[in-house]
Design an enzyme around this catalytic site. Structure first.
Site, PDB file in Angstrom:
ATOM      1  N   GLY A  45     -86.679   8.189 -99.152  1.00 27.76           N
ATOM      2  CA  GLY A  45     -86.024   8.807 -98.006  1.00 27.76           C
ATOM      3  C   GLY A  45     -84.598   9.167 -98.374  1.00 27.76           C
ATOM      4  CD  GLN A  50     -78.835   8.214 -98.218  1.00 27.90           C
ATOM      5  OE1 GLN A  50     -79.871   8.658 -97.731  1.00 27.90           O
ATOM      6  NE2 GLN A  50     -78.820   7.165 -99.023  1.00 27.90           N
ATOM      7  CB  CYS A  92     -79.545   2.075 -98.789  1.00 27.88           C
ATOM      8  SG  CYS A  92     -78.776   3.628 -98.321  1.00 27.88           S
ATOM      9  CG  LEU A  93     -81.822   6.466-102.784  1.00 26.93           C
ATOM     10  CD1 LEU A  93     -82.149   7.950-102.683  1.00 26.93           C
ATOM     11  CD2 LEU A  93     -82.288   5.895-104.116  1.00 26.93           C
ATOM     12  CG  HIS A 134     -82.946   3.337 -94.242  1.00 29.53           C
ATOM     13  ND1 HIS A 134     -82.655   2.132 -94.853  1.00 29.53           N
ATOM     14  CD2 HIS A 134     -82.202   4.266 -94.881  1.00 29.53           C
ATOM     15  CE1 HIS A 134     -81.762   2.344 -95.802  1.00 29.53           C
ATOM     16  NE2 HIS A 134     -81.481   3.629 -95.862  1.00 29.53           N
ATOM     17  CD  GLU A 135     -83.652   7.993 -94.885  1.00 29.03           C
ATOM     18  OE1 GLU A 135     -82.500   8.482 -94.930  1.00 29.03           O
ATOM     19  OE2 GLU A 135     -84.068   7.181 -95.741  1.00 29.03           O
ATOM     20  CG  HIS A 138     -78.636   7.010 -94.004  1.00 30.23           C
ATOM     21  ND1 HIS A 138     -77.497   6.536 -94.603  1.00 30.23           N
ATOM     22  CD2 HIS A 138     -79.670   6.532 -94.747  1.00 30.23           C
ATOM     23  CE1 HIS A 138     -77.824   5.808 -95.659  1.00 30.23           C
ATOM     24  NE2 HIS A 138     -79.141   5.779 -95.775  1.00 30.23           N
TER      25      HIS A 138
HETATM   26 NI    NI Z   1     -80.331   4.727 -97.123  1.00 28.13          NI
END
Ligand code: NI
Length: 169
Positions: A45, A50, A92-93, A134-135, A138
């Site tokens: 995701g 990000q 998370c990236l 999660h997204e 963000h």
């Molecule tokens: Ni994330």
């Protein structure tokens, strides 16, 4: 085009993203670039903040390329229904090398627009429900750290600050 992933500490990750109102070729290009960037970073995701773009766009593929039908574009997403609770390790990236158990709703229904602006609703459970939450977080300027206890959150932030000082973040 593959964008570098913005890491924790950049204010773009902690402010609400702007709603998308124009569904044009430029948006389609952004979506393509986001999938490319997400796969390159080995993620399932990715939200536009990000990659440093404060717009309400997220892409998800919880199968990581296995199922082409699992590719989801979420524009201006909103969670309209939540059910149950489920705890699982989450990463998370933008916070690489860290993972923590996060309790989230087990089943979630989302309302979003696709790349053409068409509204749709989709329900998901487990990993997909987690990705939706999660997204969407963000896009609201929220990271999974906000779901942890203050103690755990501060510990991670301290470790990240150390890494920053060492030039390793
Ligand atoms: Ni994330």
């Amino acid at each position: 085009m593959i964008y570098p992933i913005v890491k924790f500490g950049d204010p773009v990750l902690e402010k609400p993203a702007e709603p998308v109102t124009v569904f044009d070729e430029e948006l389609k290009k952004l979506i393509d670039d986001m999938f490319e960037s997400m796969y390159a970073a080995k993620g399932v995701g990715l939200a536009a903040p990000q990659i440093g773009i404060s717009r309400r766009v997220a892409v998800v593929d919880v199968t990581f390329k296995e199922d082409p039908n699992a590719k989801l574009v979420l524009i201006n997403p909103e969670i309209i229904h939540k059910e149950g609770r489920h705890q699982q390790s989450e990463g998370c990236l933008s916070i690489p090398e860290f993972r923590e158990n996060v309790t989230r709703a087990k089943v979630v229904t989302i309302r979003a627009q696709d790349a053409t602006g068409k509204f749709f609703e989709k329900s998901g459970d487990d990993l997909l429900a987690r990705a939706f939450q999660h997204e969407t977080d963000h896009l609201n300027g929220k990271l999974y750290l906000s779901h942890l206890s203050a103690l755990k959150r501060d510990l991670i932030k301290r470790k990240i600050r150390k890494l920053m000082k060492a030039g390793e973040w």
